[in-house]
Design a protein around this motif. Structure first.
Motif, mmCIF file in Angstrom:
data_model
loop_
_atom_site.group_PDB
_atom_site.id
_atom_site.type_symbol
_atom_site.label_atom_id
_atom_site.label_comp_id
_atom_site.label_asym_id
_atom_site.label_seq_id
_atom_site.Cartn_x
_atom_site.Cartn_y
_atom_site.Cartn_z
ATOM 1 N N ARG A 97 0.827 -1.207 0.000
ATOM 2 C CA ARG A 97 0.000 0.000 0.000
ATOM 3 C C ARG A 97 0.861 1.257 0.000
ATOM 4 N NH1 ARG A 97 -3.065 -2.862 3.920
ATOM 5 N NH2 ARG A 97 -2.201 -1.540 5.567
ATOM 6 N N LEU A 98 1.940 1.228 0.806
ATOM 7 C CA LEU A 98 2.827 2.380 0.828
ATOM 8 C C LEU A 98 3.486 2.603 -0.531
ATOM 9 C CD1 LEU A 98 4.531 1.943 4.321
ATOM 10 C CD2 LEU A 98 2.848 3.666 3.662
ATOM 11 N N GLU A 99 3.861 1.493 -1.181
ATOM 12 C CA GLU A 99 4.467 1.608 -2.508
ATOM 13 C C GLU A 99 3.466 2.177 -3.503
ATOM 14 O OE1 GLU A 99 7.511 1.468 -5.239
ATOM 15 O OE2 GLU A 99 7.565 1.146 -3.074
ATOM 16 N N GLU A 100 2.228 1.685 -3.420
ATOM 17 C CA GLU A 100 1.197 2.221 -4.312
ATOM 18 C C GLU A 100 0.931 3.688 -4.007
ATOM 19 O OE1 GLU A 100 -2.127 -0.297 -3.711
ATOM 20 O OE2 GLU A 100 -1.338 -1.963 -4.917
ATOM 21 N N ALA A 101 0.904 4.020 -2.698
ATOM 22 C CA ALA A 101 0.699 5.422 -2.331
ATOM 23 C C ALA A 101 1.862 6.286 -2.806
ATOM 24 C CB ALA A 101 0.529 5.555 -0.818
ATOM 25 N N ARG A 102 3.089 5.710 -2.702
ATOM 26 C CA ARG A 102 4.257 6.462 -3.176
ATOM 27 C C ARG A 102 4.187 6.690 -4.678
ATOM 28 N NH1 ARG A 102 9.123 5.495 -5.418
ATOM 29 N NH2 ARG A 102 8.665 3.275 -5.559
ATOM 30 N N ARG A 103 3.824 5.624 -5.422
ATOM 31 C CA ARG A 103 3.706 5.787 -6.877
ATOM 32 C C ARG A 103 2.606 6.788 -7.233
ATOM 33 N NH1 ARG A 103 4.633 0.046 -7.007
ATOM 34 N NH2 ARG A 103 2.372 -0.312 -7.074
ATOM 35 N N GLU A 104 1.501 6.701 -6.477
ATOM 36 C CA GLU A 104 0.409 7.650 -6.739
ATOM 37 C C GLU A 104 0.856 9.072 -6.423
ATOM 38 O OE1 GLU A 104 -4.275 8.417 -5.485
ATOM 39 O OE2 GLU A 104 -3.120 6.772 -4.593
ATOM 40 N N ALA A 105 1.585 9.224 -5.299
ATOM 41 C CA ALA A 105 2.080 10.555 -4.949
ATOM 42 C C ALA A 105 3.064 11.064 -5.992
ATOM 43 C CB ALA A 105 2.741 10.526 -3.563
ATOM 44 N N GLN A 106 3.935 10.158 -6.474
ATOM 45 C CA GLN A 106 4.866 10.558 -7.525
ATOM 46 C C GLN A 106 4.127 10.949 -8.794
ATOM 47 O OE1 GLN A 106 7.479 7.163 -7.891
ATOM 48 N NE2 GLN A 106 8.898 7.927 -6.350
#
Length: 648
Positions: free
Chosen positions: A239-248
């Motif tokens: 989830r954090l990785e997905e959130a990071r990609r979404e934030a990026q």
């Protein structure tokens, strides 16, 4: 049997260590927050099992000794802790099903009766220790195991909703193991490890063996269920990785939009700057400013208004639907706008301004639902304002005000440029008039004065009937008139050359040198040895033309030369102009003392960072060399400008 009790305690101890070491109190699952109770239950149960191996020969005898009491207390405490674990697991696993809300009420009366019966039995029993052990299993361990099973089952249900099938199966199996262990512990009578006692066989094996196998199964499944925290951690990482990609992605999108918006703003400002650099009329630049501002901020209308006589705020340029038009001194009548402009601060409507924000256009009255206004200040004096309006839509932002301020600055630059251009033009006219006045004073005025005296002389000679002297004086007067005509023609040619608008001073002076030769009879030649582009500043170009004109005027008046040659040559970072004649020349002391015309030429060259050198010998002509810095050499001396930035 003692070995079984020891192994049973070892397995419980292992369960406690595994739970306490691998459990995660920071888990989002209720299981993680309740595992310390399960670990405490397992450790207390292991203490009970190991204590049984030590005091088994005293259980059932009187009186109750301290060590035996501690062993029995550990069993009771383990049951209480297991109840706390199961109830806490159920309570924190989410909202309870509706039917379970009535379960405590339904079990309250029978549980109370059972507990009362157990207390009576324990108090009246002949073997108190055995009764405590039996009823601890029935009243504590059995319901505690059932609650623990229900708690694991609810965790399984929650993970199943998260589509985590492997973890759900593990938790469901653990729930089943707790349930079976609790039921078997209640159904099979407790077989105490007393001296000489042996557990009753069950399906070919002693009951203690079955208990040992069941607790081992519980240990294996509890250890396996700890993997749910690793799975949860992987989910968090995912989830954090997905959130990071979404934030990026969002950041990239924001940067892209910001860059695109900045590019659009820069292009608009560049277009306005190009108009200013191209010396366009101020009114035309203001129309471009208003149009660009309206288009950039998505407004329906835009206005520039300036203060005119008596402090009246009047429309200057109005733009509606892309059509920017000039307005002649039509006053702004809306009191809200007049007060907002007088405030002298960037404002938004309706956030910072109250009332009806409306103004008159050629198409009627424009009523703005939202508007943005920035003042126009020349130095510290407010000269007007620029504002935009939308008939509907979202409000203008503070960022819009900042961008509108940048555009307003270009409008101010255009107005200031127009004011400076008018002032420079006035100064140029004054300077040119002063130059013409000086030259007329030095030539025409003196000649006319001389001719006036000459006419008086001729009148006296005529009365004296001295014909020879009259003819001589008429010849002298005719020569003087020719000189005056030459001065007039030279001044006219000088003015026409200065206003010719040629791209280079060389091109302007070519025509001047040719006309000079025709008018004076002196063989005049201009040689162009300039290689490439050798630009001069506008002021240096003007001074270059003036110096060459004055030098040729001196040749006509004083040198009595037959030939004169003007040569333009490029040197590193400089332009050299040489004017050489074959006239009578000058004595060195005349050059050192300085002549008014020569001094003026030197001052003109030095005013633009150049130099002027004169070499002359009596009877061998004169050579004047002017060295002027090019525009590139001036830029190179500045630390804030590079050759690339000049665009050359």
């Amino acid at each position: 049997m003692t070995l079984n009790a020891f192994l049973y305690g070892l397995i419980c101890f292992t369960i406690g260590l595994v739970v306490l070491l691998r459990g995660r109190g920071d888990s989002e699952l209720a299981l993680g927050r309740q595992l310390h109770w399960l670990g405490g239950h397992a450790l207390l149960l292991s203490a009970y099992s190991w204590g049984i191996t030590l005091v088994h020969d005293r259980i059932g005898t009187e009186p109750l000794e301290v060590d035996t009491a501690l062993v029995l207390l550990s069993l009771v405490a383990s049951g209480v802790v297991l109840l706390r674990f199961g109830s806490g697991l159920i309570a924190e696993a989410g909202p309870l099903p509706l039917w379970m809300n009535f379960l405590p009420v339904a079990l309250l009366i029978p549980s109370t009766m059972l507990i009362a019966y157990a207390i009576v039995v324990v108090v009246t029993a002949t073997e108190v220790q055995v009764a405590i052990i039996q009823w601890s299993h029935d009243l504590l361990l059995l319901p505690g195991g059932i609650l623990a099973a229900m708690g694991f089952a609810r965790q399984w249900r929650r993970l199943k909703l998260l589509n985590d099938v492997p973890a759900s199966i593990i938790l469901l199996a653990t729930a089943a193991a707790f349930l079976v262990n609790a039921i078997v512990g209640a159904v099979i009578p407790v077989s105490l490890p007393t001296a000489g006692a042996a557990g009753a066989p069950l399906i070919g094996a002693p009951t203690e063996t079955w208990r040992l196998l069941l607790i081992a199964l519980v240990a294996v499944l509890v250890g396996a269920s700890m993997n749910v925290f690793e799975i949860e951690r992987q989910h968090k990482i995912k989830r954090l990785e997905e959130a990071r990609r979404e934030a990026q992605s969002i950041a990239l999108s924001i940067r892209t939009r910001t860059r695109q918006q900045a590019e659009v703003w820069l292009h608009a400002l560049a277009r306005i700057s190009h108009c200013i650099a191209a010396m366009d009329e101020a009114d035309d630049i203001l129309k471009v400013v208003v149009g660009e501002a309206r288009q950039m901020l998505g407004a329906d209308a835009a206005v520039i208004a300036l203060y005119e006589g008596e402090g009246r705020l009047c429309y200057k340029v109005r733009c509606v639907s892309g059509d920017a038009r000039l307005t002649d001194s039509e006053p702004v009548e809306n009191a809200v706008i007049v007060r907002a402009v007088a405030a002298g601060n960037p404002l938004r409507y309706p956030e910072d301004i109250g009332g009806a924000f409306a103004w008159r256009t050629e198409k009627g009255v424009f009523r703005a639902e939202t508007a943005a206004l920035v003042p126009l200040k020349l130095n510290t004096t407010q000269i007007g304002a620029l504002w935009l309006g939308r008939e509907s839509g979202k409000s203008f932002t503070c960022t819009d005000l900042i961008g509108l301020g940048y555009i307003a600055n270009h409008a101010i630059i255009a107005l200031e440029h127009a004011s400076m251009a008018a002032e420079l033009q006035s100064l140029a006219v004054i300077e040119e008039r002063s130059r013409i006045a000086r030259e007329m004073h030095d030539s025409l005025a003196q000649i006319l004065g001389y001719l006036g005296l000459e006419m008086q002389t001729l009148e006296a000679l005529v009365r004296q009937d001295d014909k020879d002297t009259v003819l001589s004086e008429l010849h002298t007067a005719r020569d003087t008139i020719k000189s005056a005509q030459a001065d007039v023609r030279e001044n006219i040619l000088s003015l026409r050359t200065a206003l010719s608008g040629k791209a280079r001073p060389i091109d302007a002076l070519k025509e001047y040198v040719e006309e000079f030769g025709i008018q004076t009879g002196v063989t005049a030649e201009l040689v162009d040895r300039v290689t490439g582009d050798c630009p001069l500043t506008p002021l240096a170009e003007m001074q270059c033309v003036r110096i060459v004109q004055e030098a040729l005027a001196n040749v006509r008046k004083h040198a009595h030369a037959e030939r004169v040659k003007v040569v333009f040559t490029t040197l590193p970072d400089r332009l050299e102009i040489s004017i050489a004649d074959d006239g009578v020349g000058m004595a060195p002391e005349t050059i050192s003392r300085g002549h008014f015309g020569l001094q003026t030429m030197r001052e003109r060259a030095e005013s633009v960072g150049g130099q002027l050198e004169i070499t002359s010998t009596t009877g061998q002509g004169t050579r004047i060399v002017i060295s002027l810095p090019t525009e590139y050499s001036e830029l190179k001396g500045r630390t804030d400008v590079t050759p690339a930035s000049t665009g050359r």
